[in-house]
Scaffold this motif. Structure first.
Motif, PDB file in Angstrom:
ATOM      1  N   GLN A  38       2.417  25.583  23.278  1.00 43.00           N
ATOM      2  CA  GLN A  38       3.695  25.366  22.593  1.00 43.00           C
ATOM      3  C   GLN A  38       4.522  24.438  23.474  1.00 43.00           C
ATOM      4  O   GLN A  38       4.563  24.597  24.690  1.00 43.00           O
ATOM      5  CB  GLN A  38       4.390  26.723  22.445  1.00 43.00           C
ATOM      6  CG  GLN A  38       5.701  26.701  21.745  1.00 43.00           C
ATOM      7  CD  GLN A  38       6.307  28.110  21.686  1.00 43.00           C
ATOM      8  OE1 GLN A  38       5.749  29.071  22.211  1.00 43.00           O
ATOM      9  NE2 GLN A  38       7.455  28.224  21.065  1.00 43.00           N
ATOM     10  N   GLY A  39       5.155  23.445  22.845  1.00 47.15           N
ATOM     11  CA  GLY A  39       6.019  22.541  23.586  1.00 47.15           C
ATOM     12  C   GLY A  39       5.580  21.095  23.503  1.00 47.15           C
ATOM     13  O   GLY A  39       4.797  20.721  22.637  1.00 47.15           O
ATOM     14  N   LYS A  40       6.088  20.296  24.432  1.00 52.19           N
ATOM     15  CA  LYS A  40       5.808  18.863  24.438  1.00 52.19           C
ATOM     16  C   LYS A  40       5.876  18.351  25.871  1.00 52.19           C
ATOM     17  O   LYS A  40       6.760  18.744  26.636  1.00 52.19           O
ATOM     18  CB  LYS A  40       6.830  18.133  23.566  1.00 52.19           C
ATOM     19  CG  LYS A  40       6.395  16.797  23.081  1.00 52.19           C
ATOM     20  CD  LYS A  40       7.333  16.279  22.005  1.00 52.19           C
ATOM     21  CE  LYS A  40       6.538  15.469  21.004  1.00 52.19           C
ATOM     22  NZ  LYS A  40       7.317  15.011  19.889  1.00 52.19           N
ATOM     23  N   VAL A  41       4.944  17.448  26.208  1.00 48.30           N
ATOM     24  CA  VAL A  41       4.831  16.908  27.559  1.00 48.30           C
ATOM     25  C   VAL A  41       4.706  15.393  27.470  1.00 48.30           C
ATOM     26  O   VAL A  41       4.048  14.866  26.572  1.00 48.30           O
ATOM     27  CB  VAL A  41       3.589  17.494  28.280  1.00 48.30           C
ATOM     28  CG1 VAL A  41       3.324  16.793  29.607  1.00 48.30           C
ATOM     29  CG2 VAL A  41       3.744  18.996  28.471  1.00 48.30           C
ATOM     30  N   LYS A  42       5.355  14.696  28.412  1.00 44.15           N
ATOM     31  CA  LYS A  42       5.148  13.253  28.510  1.00 44.15           C
ATOM     32  C   LYS A  42       4.516  12.949  29.857  1.00 44.15           C
ATOM     33  O   LYS A  42       4.757  13.641  30.848  1.00 44.15           O
ATOM     34  CB  LYS A  42       6.462  12.480  28.355  1.00 44.15           C
ATOM     35  CG  LYS A  42       7.432  12.625  29.520  1.00 44.15           C
ATOM     36  CD  LYS A  42       8.662  11.748  29.333  1.00 44.15           C
ATOM     37  CE  LYS A  42       9.677  11.986  30.456  1.00 44.15           C
ATOM     38  NZ  LYS A  42      10.878  11.149  30.301  1.00 44.15           N
ATOM     39  N   MET A  43       3.675  11.925  29.859  1.00 44.73           N
ATOM     40  CA  MET A  43       3.148  11.396  31.117  1.00 44.73           C
ATOM     41  C   MET A  43       3.810  10.049  31.308  1.00 44.73           C
ATOM     42  O   MET A  43       3.803   9.214  30.397  1.00 44.73           O
ATOM     43  CB  MET A  43       1.630  11.291  31.088  1.00 44.73           C
ATOM     44  CG  MET A  43       0.987  12.669  31.061  1.00 44.73           C
ATOM     45  SD  MET A  43      -0.713  12.712  31.617  1.00 44.73           S
ATOM     46  CE  MET A  43      -0.500  12.633  33.400  1.00 44.73           C
ATOM     47  N   ASN A  44       4.428   9.856  32.490  1.00 48.35           N
ATOM     48  CA  ASN A  44       5.177   8.634  32.719  1.00 48.35           C
ATOM     49  C   ASN A  44       5.012   8.139  34.143  1.00 48.35           C
ATOM     50  O   ASN A  44       4.575   8.870  35.027  1.00 48.35           O
ATOM     51  CB  ASN A  44       6.659   8.842  32.400  1.00 48.35           C
ATOM     52  CG  ASN A  44       7.366   9.660  33.470  1.00 48.35           C
ATOM     53  OD1 ASN A  44       6.751  10.304  34.308  1.00 48.35           O
ATOM     54  ND2 ASN A  44       8.678   9.654  33.442  1.00 48.35           N
ATOM     55  N   ASN A  45       5.356   6.887  34.331  1.00 47.55           N
ATOM     56  CA  ASN A  45       5.537   6.333  35.672  1.00 47.55           C
ATOM     57  C   ASN A  45       6.602   5.258  35.571  1.00 47.55           C
ATOM     58  O   ASN A  45       7.163   5.033  34.496  1.00 47.55           O
ATOM     59  CB  ASN A  45       4.219   5.843  36.289  1.00 47.55           C
ATOM     60  CG  ASN A  45       3.406   4.974  35.379  1.00 47.55           C
ATOM     61  OD1 ASN A  45       3.926   4.348  34.469  1.00 47.55           O
ATOM     62  ND2 ASN A  45       2.115   4.932  35.601  1.00 47.55           N
ATOM     63  N   TYR A  46       6.901   4.624  36.686  1.00 42.17           N
ATOM     64  CA  TYR A  46       8.004   3.663  36.745  1.00 42.17           C
ATOM     65  C   TYR A  46       7.517   2.353  37.345  1.00 42.17           C
ATOM     66  O   TYR A  46       6.676   2.349  38.245  1.00 42.17           O
ATOM     67  CB  TYR A  46       9.163   4.218  37.598  1.00 42.17           C
ATOM     68  CG  TYR A  46       9.748   5.481  37.012  1.00 42.17           C
ATOM     69  CD1 TYR A  46      10.820   5.421  36.131  1.00 42.17           C
ATOM     70  CD2 TYR A  46       9.215   6.731  37.316  1.00 42.17           C
ATOM     71  CE1 TYR A  46      11.350   6.578  35.576  1.00 42.17           C
ATOM     72  CE2 TYR A  46       9.733   7.892  36.764  1.00 42.17           C
ATOM     73  CZ  TYR A  46      10.806   7.803  35.891  1.00 42.17           C
ATOM     74  OH  TYR A  46      11.317   8.955  35.328  1.00 42.17           O
ATOM     75  N   ASN A  47       8.053   1.248  36.829  1.00 43.87           N
ATOM     76  CA  ASN A  47       7.698  -0.048  37.419  1.00 43.87           C
ATOM     77  C   ASN A  47       8.558  -0.299  38.663  1.00 43.87           C
ATOM     78  O   ASN A  47       9.366   0.536  39.038  1.00 43.87           O
ATOM     79  CB  ASN A  47       7.798  -1.180  36.381  1.00 43.87           C
ATOM     80  CG  ASN A  47       9.231  -1.459  35.932  1.00 43.87           C
ATOM     81  OD1 ASN A  47      10.208  -1.025  36.559  1.00 43.87           O
ATOM     82  ND2 ASN A  47       9.367  -2.186  34.843  1.00 43.87           N
ATOM     83  N   TYR A  75      -3.456  11.651  40.226  1.00 49.53           N
ATOM     84  CA  TYR A  75      -2.878  11.352  38.915  1.00 49.53           C
ATOM     85  C   TYR A  75      -2.176   9.991  38.947  1.00 49.53           C
ATOM     86  O   TYR A  75      -1.403   9.720  39.868  1.00 49.53           O
ATOM     87  CB  TYR A  75      -1.872  12.422  38.494  1.00 49.53           C
ATOM     88  CG  TYR A  75      -2.512  13.719  38.094  1.00 49.53           C
ATOM     89  CD1 TYR A  75      -3.160  13.841  36.875  1.00 49.53           C
ATOM     90  CD2 TYR A  75      -2.479  14.828  38.938  1.00 49.53           C
ATOM     91  CE1 TYR A  75      -3.757  15.034  36.504  1.00 49.53           C
ATOM     92  CE2 TYR A  75      -3.067  16.028  38.575  1.00 49.53           C
ATOM     93  CZ  TYR A  75      -3.708  16.120  37.360  1.00 49.53           C
ATOM     94  OH  TYR A  75      -4.303  17.296  36.993  1.00 49.53           O
ATOM     95  N   PRO A  76      -2.401   9.129  37.940  1.00 47.40           N
ATOM     96  CA  PRO A  76      -1.745   7.827  37.900  1.00 47.40           C
ATOM     97  C   PRO A  76      -0.314   7.903  37.355  1.00 47.40           C
ATOM     98  O   PRO A  76       0.398   6.905  37.335  1.00 47.40           O
ATOM     99  CB  PRO A  76      -2.633   7.019  36.959  1.00 47.40           C
ATOM    100  CG  PRO A  76      -3.204   8.037  36.024  1.00 47.40           C
ATOM    101  CD  PRO A  76      -3.372   9.293  36.852  1.00 47.40           C
ATOM    102  N   ALA A  77       0.084   9.094  36.875  1.00 49.22           N
ATOM    103  CA  ALA A  77       1.407   9.261  36.269  1.00 49.22           C
ATOM    104  C   ALA A  77       1.885  10.692  36.489  1.00 49.22           C
ATOM    105  O   ALA A  77       1.110  11.574  36.851  1.00 49.22           O
ATOM    106  CB  ALA A  77       1.342   8.938  34.772  1.00 49.22           C
ATOM    107  N   ASN A  78       3.168  10.905  36.251  1.00 53.46           N
ATOM    108  CA  ASN A  78       3.757  12.243  36.281  1.00 53.46           C
ATOM    109  C   ASN A  78       3.542  12.903  34.929  1.00 53.46           C
ATOM    110  O   ASN A  78       3.458  12.217  33.906  1.00 53.46           O
ATOM    111  CB  ASN A  78       5.269  12.154  36.518  1.00 53.46           C
ATOM    112  CG  ASN A  78       5.620  11.336  37.742  1.00 53.46           C
ATOM    113  OD1 ASN A  78       5.203  11.662  38.839  1.00 53.46           O
ATOM    114  ND2 ASN A  78       6.380  10.264  37.548  1.00 53.46           N
ATOM    115  N   ALA A  79       3.516  14.224  34.903  1.00 49.26           N
ATOM    116  CA  ALA A  79       3.538  14.977  33.648  1.00 49.26           C
ATOM    117  C   ALA A  79       4.779  15.859  33.685  1.00 49.26           C
ATOM    118  O   ALA A  79       4.953  16.661  34.614  1.00 49.26           O
ATOM    119  CB  ALA A  79       2.288  15.812  33.483  1.00 49.26           C
ATOM    120  N   ILE A  80       5.648  15.692  32.680  1.00 52.16           N
ATOM    121  CA  ILE A  80       6.941  16.376  32.640  1.00 52.16           C
ATOM    122  C   ILE A  80       7.149  16.967  31.250  1.00 52.16           C
ATOM    123  O   ILE A  80       6.878  16.307  30.242  1.00 52.16           O
ATOM    124  CB  ILE A  80       8.089  15.384  32.955  1.00 52.16           C
ATOM    125  CG1 ILE A  80       7.846  14.724  34.314  1.00 52.16           C
ATOM    126  CG2 ILE A  80       9.444  16.056  32.901  1.00 52.16           C
ATOM    127  CD1 ILE A  80       8.671  13.486  34.548  1.00 52.16           C
TER     128      ILE A  80
END
Length: 197
Positions: A38-47, A75-80
């Motif tokens: 249940q819920g939602k997660v984004k994987m992100n990074n920053y330039n 991991y190439p990105a964060n998971a939040i």
């Protein structure tokens, strides 16, 4: 994806995360397979300029962060988390055992990874293009095609303008202007700020 009971039978456990909580950090060593109950997660990074780029967004029944498990890299990105979320975690070793012994689950993981690879391949030419119209339309059509919406029915895009910008590498102002242009061409409908395609 993988049946929750199967995950739990291989020593999986459920963990609750608050909204905006970091699950994994870019560069971190992968130790678990993650699947959202249940819920939602984004994987992100920053330039280099600090602009966020969303690599992917995942919801109920979906998993995230598998490639580093197989490649044994950070991991190439964060998971939040985007909202309060319940997620099943299973240790890497137990996950690999599950894949060896559960053929249906193994093919489910292959299918999910293939879908993401397909998304990246169709988005890559558009991301490198300066055509914001094409970038946004490609993203929206992909989201609609991945949903269970019936042919000929409208699809509600559950992304903010900022999230669309972060997924396409555009500025939010460009997204707002381009969405209006797409609406004028009658390729989507806006009702009470919500996008329907």
């Amino acid at each position: 994806m993988i049946d929750i009971d199967v995950l739990l039978s291989y020593n999986g456990f459920v963990k609750e995360f608050d909204k905006d909580q970091m699950i994994v950090e870019q560069g971190e060593e992968p130790k678990y397979y993650y699947q959202i109950i249940q819920g939602k997660v984004k994987m992100n990074n920053y330039n280099e300029e600090g602009k966020e780029f969303i690599q992917g967004m995942f919801g109920e029944g979906e998993s995230f962060g598998e490639p580093p498990l197989f490649m044994e890299i950070g991991y190439p990105a964060n998971a939040i988390t985007l909202v309060n979320s319940k997620i099943v975690l299973i240790k890497k070793e137990d996950f690999f055992l599950l894949l060896e012994q559960e053929k249906t689950s193994c093919f489910g993981v292959f299918k999910a990874l293939s879908s993401r690879l397909y998304y990246k391949s169709i988005m890559a030419p558009d991301i490198s293009s300066n055509d914001s119209y094409k970038r946004i339309l490609t993203l929206l059509h992909y989201l609609k095609n991945q949903s269970a919406v019936e042919e000929g029915r409208e699809f509600l895009v559950e992304l903010t303008r900022q999230q669309i910008a972060d997924l396409t590498g555009l500025r939010v102002e460009t997204v707002i202007r381009t969405i209006k242009e797409i609406e004028c061409r009658k390729q989507l409908r806006i009702e009470r700020g919500k996008l329907y395609i």
